[in-house]
Design a protein around this motif. Structure first.
Motif, PDB file in Angstrom:
ATOM      1  N   PHE A  45       0.831  -1.210   0.000  1.00  0.00           N
ATOM      2  CA  PHE A  45       0.000   0.000   0.000  1.00  0.00           C
ATOM      3  C   PHE A  45       0.867   1.262   0.000  1.00  0.00           C
ATOM      4  O   PHE A  45       0.653   2.198  -0.771  1.00  0.00           O
ATOM      5  CB  PHE A  45      -0.928  -0.001   1.213  1.00  0.00           C
ATOM      6  CG  PHE A  45      -1.671   1.288   1.376  1.00  0.00           C
ATOM      7  CD1 PHE A  45      -2.773   1.569   0.579  1.00  0.00           C
ATOM      8  CD2 PHE A  45      -1.260   2.228   2.309  1.00  0.00           C
ATOM      9  CE1 PHE A  45      -3.458   2.762   0.710  1.00  0.00           C
ATOM     10  CE2 PHE A  45      -1.940   3.433   2.438  1.00  0.00           C
ATOM     11  CZ  PHE A  45      -3.042   3.697   1.642  1.00  0.00           C
ATOM     12  N   ILE A  46       1.843   1.267   0.881  1.00  0.00           N
ATOM     13  CA  ILE A  46       2.728   2.425   0.985  1.00  0.00           C
ATOM     14  C   ILE A  46       3.482   2.654  -0.326  1.00  0.00           C
ATOM     15  O   ILE A  46       3.641   3.798  -0.777  1.00  0.00           O
ATOM     16  CB  ILE A  46       3.723   2.207   2.146  1.00  0.00           C
ATOM     17  CG1 ILE A  46       3.013   2.422   3.475  1.00  0.00           C
ATOM     18  CG2 ILE A  46       4.933   3.121   2.034  1.00  0.00           C
ATOM     19  CD1 ILE A  46       2.568   3.851   3.707  1.00  0.00           C
ATOM     20  N   ALA A  47       3.913   1.573  -0.942  1.00  0.00           N
ATOM     21  CA  ALA A  47       4.640   1.708  -2.202  1.00  0.00           C
ATOM     22  C   ALA A  47       3.748   2.328  -3.271  1.00  0.00           C
ATOM     23  O   ALA A  47       4.198   3.155  -4.079  1.00  0.00           O
ATOM     24  CB  ALA A  47       5.156   0.357  -2.668  1.00  0.00           C
ATOM     25  N   ASP A  48       2.478   1.943  -3.271  1.00  0.00           N
ATOM     26  CA  ASP A  48       1.563   2.423  -4.303  1.00  0.00           C
ATOM     27  C   ASP A  48       1.024   3.812  -4.011  1.00  0.00           C
ATOM     28  O   ASP A  48       0.355   4.394  -4.858  1.00  0.00           O
ATOM     29  CB  ASP A  48       0.371   1.450  -4.441  1.00  0.00           C
ATOM     30  CG  ASP A  48       0.822   0.122  -5.012  1.00  0.00           C
ATOM     31  OD1 ASP A  48       1.942   0.065  -5.550  1.00  0.00           O
ATOM     32  OD2 ASP A  48       0.049  -0.856  -4.905  1.00  0.00           O
ATOM     33  N   HIS A  49       1.232   4.328  -2.815  1.00  0.00           N
ATOM     34  CA  HIS A  49       0.645   5.630  -2.461  1.00  0.00           C
ATOM     35  C   HIS A  49       1.702   6.580  -1.927  1.00  0.00           C
ATOM     36  O   HIS A  49       1.769   6.842  -0.722  1.00  0.00           O
ATOM     37  CB  HIS A  49      -0.473   5.434  -1.432  1.00  0.00           C
ATOM     38  CG  HIS A  49      -1.619   4.651  -1.955  1.00  0.00           C
ATOM     39  ND1 HIS A  49      -1.606   3.271  -2.073  1.00  0.00           N
ATOM     40  CD2 HIS A  49      -2.834   5.039  -2.442  1.00  0.00           C
ATOM     41  CE1 HIS A  49      -2.747   2.856  -2.569  1.00  0.00           C
ATOM     42  NE2 HIS A  49      -3.517   3.897  -2.808  1.00  0.00           N
TER      43      HIS A  49
END
Lengths: 214, 214, 214, 214
Positions: free
Chosen positions: B102-106
């Motif tokens: 999630f963090i990577a995508d946001h």
DNA sequence: AATGAATGAGAGTTCATTCAT
DNA sequence: GATGAATGAACTCTCATTCAT
């Protein structure tokens, strides 16, 4: 690197500057901290401050480094004085208590620790955090090795994980009592050194299974 | 609280503003982030921005809160979708992997997480960190309780310590891959989501004794 | 006038200072040129530099004068070596070519020429340009007289006008190849010495009617 | 480019700013000219000045361009009004006299001409000189063509050389009377418009052979 | 005579916010 | 309600020069 002028300066003056800088950066961080405030508090003209350090970054980096060095020396001294014959768990509690006490007694150093940890600007943080961590690591890692060699830490414990946890906990114990919103679970915020002690004991006890033999 | 004008605004405009603010604050933090940059990117006049929010702090607080809410919702959704029949340790790995992904995508949300975490100014941080932590806690605590009730976590584990550790690790996994100098031990910095996976497994495995039954 | 200290200095040190000053002033001009840069490059303390020269202006004036003197000597030598038996026009081409070559080989002198020519501050320019021009004039005027006496220049040519033109052209040929925006017509900017030659020939040929007899 | 605020400003205010800038830059040049002096004279805060122009360079470039444009328009008007039936030489004298008069009546424009011409900094000069020269060229070249077509200039004259000379002479006539050290031969420095007239006649007459037919 | 240190003045630029329309 | 303009305070940094040793 600071200018040659800086190193030739008398100790009192140097201390005034470093203290002022610690207070300012420790309170407001690097980018929001202001050179003029530092100069004002050190009771020197701003232009003189910038003859000691070529620019703001240089001053910040120097002060960070200086703080780290002093923190490390003091902590090595304190940890070295602890009783090695007690169980590892008790020793660990002692270490964190020393740390908690040191931090309590040294608000300026505490501030700089926070400032270094919290800097967002990549360029500036680069100057600082890696060094800081290395200082801490060079205390933590040999210690763990010593205990492990002595057979007081379970052989199958993952050293890297232990070290990572230790680093996190040192930061937590250093900052949580003084900055609210960091510790919402154990309630460290606002606690005195004495009040922190049982919490530290709780933390170490809770982590016990990670290292306790048998 | 934002002004009434803000809430009467159409969604697209609101999104433009929030995105611009996330980008700016996420990159430079609160105090160094600039309202004019935000206004510029949101393509509205600065004065209009300040009709939506009474001042800089208010905007920052609002965006932080907004981000937290969305992060929480998304994470609740993701964690809810995980397989509850696998062993706790595997489930935990899955949770952290979802988080890492999630963090990577946001990136914007990641930036704001960093900005909130790293803010030094007491006034501003107060607005932010407590809320953030509460959001996280409301995911973590019920989960742990669930597993404990199911008898998959050792009965003598200290819930508070586990929760504290979990909070720390979530932050660590979120930031260490993107900000250097944070993780000097496991080498998370610069790693892709795939590369982070084994490190996460290592972390969870290393922490195994804390919760594993028998 | 430089201080007595300056004149008692050994030659090497003096040269270091003059070269550093030429480079700095030649690059940035008088007002933007910085004493500290000069001192740095000359490897002397700034305060020492100001013991040699009472202030910035004095240093600038001295260096200008020094450059002029050396330029003049060198040019007199070169022009003296040219063939006096060729037609005036060819000789004139030779003179400009020597000048173009000299300027190309002496970037520091070229820089100072530009700095002197371009200084706006009346006080400073006054110190400089008159002297410079006198140096040039003392090369140009006797030469023209010589050719005129030899009957190789038309008797009705206006000496003053010729001299004025000569001064302008010397400056043009010296600077146009190195500073853009000066010569928008002949395209001297960026040309090598060899490439400048035909342009010089074109210029002299174009001016031919001014002096050619019959 | 100036900001949109600038263009929406009322004419009086704009004029105050441009005049102040012309005076300052015209006196001290770009790098030594100070924004605060300009703001002071224009009776606006410095920060307001920098809301009209994004930075110093932009202001300078704008003012240069503005001056050039106005100078060109005025000179085109004046030259257009001259008698085309007189001999070329007389016409040329008239042109230079108009120029000399215009420059005398417009000290601010004269200053900026000097400032543009004398800027050493490559970046800044680039913004300015090429444009300036193009403006002048677009007056000079068509004129020369006209006279040449009318058969009043000798057919074998080199147009490029004539143009180059013209550019030089326009600069010379504009600046030499007001900046000492520029003209050491004809003695233009300090002369009134009336006193300049015979010198101009002398110059043009001296250059006569270059263009006079037969 | 040499030189390190000190210093006030001033530079350009950014900023959050207020005000008037 | 929307918005362009204004603004004072603050920022880091540079500079030529003076002073004390």
């Amino acid at each position: 690197m600071p200018t040659s002028t800086w190193f030739r300066l008398n100790v009192a003056q140097r201390e005034r500057v470093v203290n002022a800088a610690m207070r300012e950066f420790g309170t407001h961080g690097f980018s929001t901290g202001s050179l003029s405030s530092i100069a004002l508090e050190a009771e020197i003209p701003e232009s003189v401050l910038l003859r000691y350090f070529n620019d703001k970054q240089e001053l910040f980096a120097y002060v960070c480094d200086d703080v780290c060095r002093r923190v490390r020396e003091e902590m090595e001294r304190r940890v070295g004085g602890l009783d090695f014959d007690q169980p590892f768990e008790d020793w660990l509690v002692d270490v964190f208590c020393e740390w908690s006490e040191f931090i309590a007694d040294h608000p300026l150093e505490r501030g700089m620790t926070a400032a270094g940890t919290h800097e967002l600007d990549t360029g500036v943080r680069g100057l600082v955090r890696e060094t800081t961590n290395q200082h801490y690591l060079q205390i933590i890692e040999p210690m763990l090795q010593l205990w492990r060699d002595a057979g007081k830490i379970r052989a199958d414990a993952d050293s890297q994980v232990l070290t990572t946890l230790a680093l996190m906990l040192f930061q937590h114990v250093a900052l949580a009592p003084y900055y609210d919103g960091i510790d919402s679970v154990l309630g460290l915020y606002g606690q005195s050194v004495e009040e922190q002690r049982p919490v530290i004991r709780q933390l170490v006890a809770g982590l016990g299974p990670l290292f306790s033999v048998g």
